[in-house]
Design a protein around this motif. Structure first.
Motif, mmCIF file in Angstrom:
data_model
loop_
_atom_site.group_PDB
_atom_site.id
_atom_site.type_symbol
_atom_site.label_atom_id
_atom_site.label_comp_id
_atom_site.label_asym_id
_atom_site.label_seq_id
_atom_site.Cartn_x
_atom_site.Cartn_y
_atom_site.Cartn_z
ATOM 1 N N GLY A 2 0.808 -1.126 0.196
ATOM 2 C CA GLY A 2 0.155 0.016 -0.213
ATOM 3 C C GLY A 2 0.949 1.225 -0.032
ATOM 4 N N LEU A 3 0.114 2.261 -0.100
ATOM 5 C CA LEU A 3 0.905 3.785 -0.174
ATOM 6 C C LEU A 3 1.720 3.664 1.280
ATOM 7 C CD1 LEU A 3 -1.906 6.158 -1.389
ATOM 8 C CD2 LEU A 3 0.168 5.091 -2.734
ATOM 9 N N TRP A 4 0.991 3.383 2.325
ATOM 10 C CA TRP A 4 1.801 3.685 3.663
ATOM 11 C C TRP A 4 3.354 2.871 3.338
ATOM 12 C CZ3 TRP A 4 2.251 6.153 8.007
ATOM 13 C CH2 TRP A 4 2.639 5.971 9.132
ATOM 14 N N GLU A 5 3.269 1.519 3.008
ATOM 15 C CA GLU A 5 4.579 0.792 2.962
ATOM 16 C C GLU A 5 5.456 1.100 1.880
ATOM 17 O OE1 GLU A 5 1.475 -0.620 3.320
ATOM 18 O OE2 GLU A 5 1.484 -1.903 5.298
ATOM 19 N N LYS A 6 4.568 1.895 0.720
ATOM 20 C CA LYS A 6 5.706 2.155 -0.374
ATOM 21 C C LYS A 6 6.437 3.533 0.128
ATOM 22 C CE LYS A 6 4.982 1.877 -5.376
ATOM 23 N NZ LYS A 6 4.448 2.035 -6.429
ATOM 24 N N HIS A 7 5.608 4.393 0.542
ATOM 25 C CA HIS A 7 6.002 5.972 0.398
ATOM 26 C C HIS A 7 6.304 6.350 1.787
ATOM 27 C CE1 HIS A 7 5.209 6.161 -3.772
ATOM 28 N NE2 HIS A 7 4.071 5.892 -3.562
ATOM 29 N N VAL A 8 6.038 5.998 3.076
ATOM 30 C CA VAL A 8 5.956 6.283 4.165
ATOM 31 C C VAL A 8 7.000 5.535 5.117
ATOM 32 C CG1 VAL A 8 5.245 7.241 6.385
ATOM 33 C CG2 VAL A 8 3.944 7.489 4.018
ATOM 34 N N LEU A 9 6.735 4.089 5.280
ATOM 35 C CA LEU A 9 7.380 3.411 6.131
ATOM 36 C C LEU A 9 9.032 3.445 6.085
ATOM 37 C CD1 LEU A 9 6.659 1.715 8.567
ATOM 38 C CD2 LEU A 9 6.214 -0.223 7.097
ATOM 39 N N PRO A 10 9.501 3.194 4.627
ATOM 40 C CA PRO A 10 10.811 3.129 4.381
ATOM 41 C C PRO A 10 11.686 4.547 4.874
ATOM 42 C CG PRO A 10 9.581 2.385 2.400
ATOM 43 C CD PRO A 10 8.613 3.160 3.262
ATOM 44 N N ARG A 11 10.859 5.617 4.931
ATOM 45 C CA ARG A 11 11.582 6.925 5.556
ATOM 46 C C ARG A 11 11.555 6.706 6.951
ATOM 47 N NH1 ARG A 11 12.270 10.370 1.176
ATOM 48 N NH2 ARG A 11 10.585 10.036 -0.578
ATOM 49 N N MET A 12 10.418 6.329 7.805
ATOM 50 C CA MET A 12 10.301 6.257 9.197
ATOM 51 C C MET A 12 11.571 5.283 9.592
ATOM 52 S SD MET A 12 6.293 6.037 10.012
ATOM 53 C CE MET A 12 6.531 5.537 11.472
ATOM 54 N N CYS A 17 15.286 3.776 12.676
ATOM 55 C CA CYS A 17 16.529 2.916 12.794
ATOM 56 C C CYS A 17 18.041 3.112 12.472
ATOM 57 C CB CYS A 17 16.445 1.461 12.015
ATOM 58 S SG CYS A 17 14.861 0.395 12.410
ATOM 59 N N GLY A 18 17.998 4.558 12.131
ATOM 60 C CA GLY A 18 19.082 5.395 11.844
ATOM 61 C C GLY A 18 19.806 6.071 12.959
ATOM 62 N N THR A 19 19.418 5.826 14.241
ATOM 63 C CA THR A 19 19.932 6.973 15.173
ATOM 64 C C THR A 19 21.215 6.313 15.517
ATOM 65 O OG1 THR A 19 18.704 5.451 16.879
ATOM 66 C CG2 THR A 19 17.299 7.308 16.291
ATOM 67 N N LYS A 20 22.018 7.321 16.302
ATOM 68 C CA LYS A 20 23.371 6.828 16.552
ATOM 69 C C LYS A 20 23.544 5.765 17.595
ATOM 70 C CE LYS A 20 25.953 11.333 16.197
ATOM 71 N NZ LYS A 20 25.939 12.540 16.610
ATOM 72 N N PHE A 42 17.697 -5.333 3.511
ATOM 73 C CA PHE A 42 18.746 -4.320 3.292
ATOM 74 C C PHE A 42 18.355 -2.976 3.563
ATOM 75 C CE2 PHE A 42 21.587 -1.133 0.659
ATOM 76 C CZ PHE A 42 22.824 -1.400 1.235
ATOM 77 N N GLY A 43 17.023 -2.621 3.437
ATOM 78 C CA GLY A 43 16.625 -1.307 3.701
ATOM 79 C C GLY A 43 17.279 -0.080 3.090
ATOM 80 N N SER A 44 17.556 0.999 3.856
ATOM 81 C CA SER A 44 18.298 1.976 3.379
ATOM 82 C C SER A 44 19.837 1.971 3.613
ATOM 83 C CB SER A 44 17.700 3.304 3.782
ATOM 84 O OG SER A 44 17.763 3.278 5.440
ATOM 85 N N GLY A 45 20.174 0.693 3.657
ATOM 86 C CA GLY A 45 21.893 0.328 3.717
ATOM 87 C C GLY A 45 22.354 1.112 5.002
ATOM 88 N N LEU A 46 21.513 1.197 6.266
ATOM 89 C CA LEU A 46 22.029 1.443 7.629
ATOM 90 C C LEU A 46 23.109 0.602 8.001
ATOM 91 C CD1 LEU A 46 18.935 2.485 9.350
ATOM 92 C CD2 LEU A 46 20.529 4.006 8.403
ATOM 93 N N ASN A 47 23.149 -0.625 7.483
ATOM 94 C CA ASN A 47 24.254 -1.584 7.931
ATOM 95 C C ASN A 47 25.863 -1.309 7.427
ATOM 96 O OD1 ASN A 47 22.785 -2.997 9.785
ATOM 97 N ND2 ASN A 47 21.800 -4.238 8.073
#
Ligand SMILES: C[S@@+](CC[C@H](N)C(=O)[O-])C[C@H]1O[C@@H](n2cnc3c(N)ncnc32)[C@H](O)[C@@H]1O
Length: 205
Positions: A2-12, A17-20, A42-47
């Motif tokens: 859905g729109l939530w999973e596609k456009h919002v959740l990856p940014r959230m 999950c990208g905090t110090k 892999f998400g947004s490559g935080l690892n």
């Protein structure tokens, strides 16, 4: 999706999950990995910032197109070759026994067919190669478990299928891995989200 999973959740996920304070958990989990690493979710490559310098290539599996786009700068800065090899951990389009190691961070909670994905990780790993992971999951305390089970249906809906009630170590053992390192800690998060597992596991074949 859905729109939530596609456009919002990856940014959230990228922000939350990208905090110090998450980086040391990732570094602790991935110490010892080297060579070519299969990473599921892999998400947004935080690892990428958490891999030791001995990791030279990542075979990335990630269904979110936005996640893959958000990763672009991190990939460019990492000095690690990243190949997007597939969309789903349950079906990884790679030959058998091609990876020197595998990694997962906060992904076993989410993959719908997690048992099938673990079978795929086993297949793609070279025999005896390590699978390193850091995951949140089912806490041992009954009072926390009670809330995890209560919240789980809502969590699944708002967090892209994330479960609070999965036990990563039990999943690894059921998939035929031998767990050689198992550490637990609490993240700075409300208890139902906070129980952390860092593990290294291997399968003979
Ligand atoms: C909570 S996020 C964690 C992302 C990243 N590993 C991190 O630590 O920041 C869960 C990730 O699993 C991915 N995912 C969902 N279903 C998947 C599947 N079937 N196979 C592989 N990854 C999946 C999501 O798109 C998302 O990137």
């Amino acid at each position: 999706m859905g729109l939530w999973e596609k456009h919002v959740l990856p940014r959230m996920v990228d922000k939350m999950c990208g905090t110090k304070d998450m980086l040391p958990w990732r570094e602790r989990a991935f110490a010892g990995l080297s060579g070519t690493v299969l990473e599921i979710g892999f998400g947004s490559g935080l690892n990428l910032a958490a891999y030791p310098p001995e990791v030279t290539r990542v075979l990335a599996v990630e269904p979110s197109e936005l996640g893959r786009r958000l990763a672009a700068d991190r990939i460019a800065k990492s000095g690690i070759d990243v190949d997007f090899v597939g969309l789903q951990g349950e079906n990884i389009p790679l030959d058998d026994a091609v990876a020197d190691g595998a990694a997962s961070a906060f992904t076993l909670c989410t993959i719908p067919g997690v048992e099938q994905a673990l079978a795929e990780v086993r297949r793609v790993l070279k025999p005896g190669a390590p699978f390193h992971l850091v995951e949140h999951g089912l806490a041992p305390q009954p009072n926390v478990q009670k809330w995890q089970h209560r919240i789980d249906p809502i969590e699944k809906k708002v967090a892209g299928g994330c479960h609070l009630t999965r036990d990563p170590v039990a999943l690894l053992r059921a998939a035929g891995f031998t767990v050689e390192r198992e550490e637990h800690d609490w993240m700075k998060a409300p208890k139902p989200w906070g129980y952390l597992t860092i593990a290294t596991a291997r399968a003979a074949s």
